[in-house]
Design an enzyme around this catalytic site. Structure first.
Site, PDB file in Angstrom:
ATOM      1  N   SER A  42      44.303  38.261  34.107  1.00 15.14           N
ATOM      2  CA  SER A  42      42.860  38.382  34.597  1.00 15.14           C
ATOM      3  C   SER A  42      42.720  39.633  35.483  1.00 15.14           C
ATOM      4  CB  SER A  42      42.669  37.072  35.608  1.00 15.14           C
ATOM      5  OG  SER A  42      43.702  37.077  36.400  1.00 15.14           O
ATOM      6  N   HIS A 248      40.481  37.200  43.422  1.00 15.16           N
ATOM      7  CA  HIS A 248      40.692  38.533  42.316  1.00 15.16           C
ATOM      8  C   HIS A 248      39.686  39.732  42.997  1.00 15.16           C
ATOM      9  CE1 HIS A 248      41.967  35.159  39.511  1.00 15.16           C
ATOM     10  NE2 HIS A 248      42.458  36.384  38.702  1.00 15.16           N
TER      11      HIS A 248
END
Length: 267
Positions: A42, A248
């Site tokens: 990711s 993230h």
């Protein structure tokens, strides 16, 4: 204008035009030799950056992720973006390496965080106390020391086998927390332990990349000052409404952090 002057003027224009064409064409011609494949998890697909492509589905590949930014700026001869949210070393080997070939000249990859349970650790730390958080990170560190080098060796060997002529750039993970600041949420002890775990994974990854002759692109220093608990963060904090993007990089983390580090490493 005399005939001789006209001929001289025409020749000068032709020379100038030739130089101009060369200046314009050279970057494109140079870029056209690059055949780029972006692998990984990711942090490579761009979870958290938004602007996901419809074809990528749950892999959540973003047009604002560093591979897409590099491809847009460099116009490679071919470009395959196959990084996928949730990828592990095993799933990269089984489902992404078909994009590689002997003609591939550039590969990027980030992987390993899911093999040691990044997501589960951060959920434990967010939902429970410091004791449970520290214990979860310690368990992951023990697992990383025991198994991550071998897992990385496996995927790196497979990459080299399928792309023997490629420059392979391995990207690490940013350290999440800026320490020594007042920050709502987890305790300072948890922050420090989480950072310790990320540093361990990055260091093991750097060593594995070196064993295979790959380039390790370390993003830790460029994220300093842009971590969680900083004034200008490039990372998403815990988001209960959208847990998947938590911890993230934002789009700014890719454009200001990952992209320049990769651009330098890929040159």
């Amino acid at each position: 204008m005399t005939r001789s002057r006209l001929l001289t003027f025409t020749a000068s224009l032709a020379t100038a035009f030739t130089v101009l064409v060369a200046l314009v064409a050279t970057p494109a011609q140079a870029a056209s030799t690059v055949r780029y494949v972006a692998l990984g998890d990711s942090y490579s697909s761009g979870v958290g950056a938004g602007s996901y492509t419809s074809e990528s589905g749950s892999c959540q590949r973003s047009t604002k992720a560093y591979p897409a930014l590099w491809a847009a700026a460099n116009v490679p001869a071919s470009y395959a973006f196959v990084a996928c949210s949730g990828a592990t070393t095993t799933s990269v080997t089984s489902s992404q390496l078909s994009a590689l070939s002997s003609t591939t000249t550039l590969v990027s990859i980030s992987v390993g965080g899911n093999d040691v349970g990044f997501a589960d650790i951060m959920r434990t730390c967010a939902l429970y106390g410091t004791t449970q958080c520290v214990a979860a990170v310690q368990t992951a560190e023990d697992k990383a020391r025991a198994s991550l080098p071998g897992l990385l060796d496996n995927v790196y060997n497979a990459i080299r086998s399928r792309a023997p002529n490629a420059r392979v750039v391995v990207l690490g993970y940013p350290v999440f927390y800026q320490l020594g600041t007042t920050c709502i949420g987890l305790s300072a002890t948890s922050h420090a332990k989480i950072n310790e775990g990320i540093n361990l994974v990055d260091d093991l990854t750097k060593a594995a990349a070196g064993r295979h002759g790959f380039v390790f692109a370390d993003v830790r220093s460029i994220f300093v000052g842009h971590q969680l608990c900083s004034g200008d963060k490039w990372l998403h904090a815990l988001n209960f409404a959208s847990l998947g993007i938590s911890y993230h990089p934002m789009a700014t983390g890719h454009s200001g952090g990952y992209y320049p580090v990769f651009r330098t490493a890929a040159a």
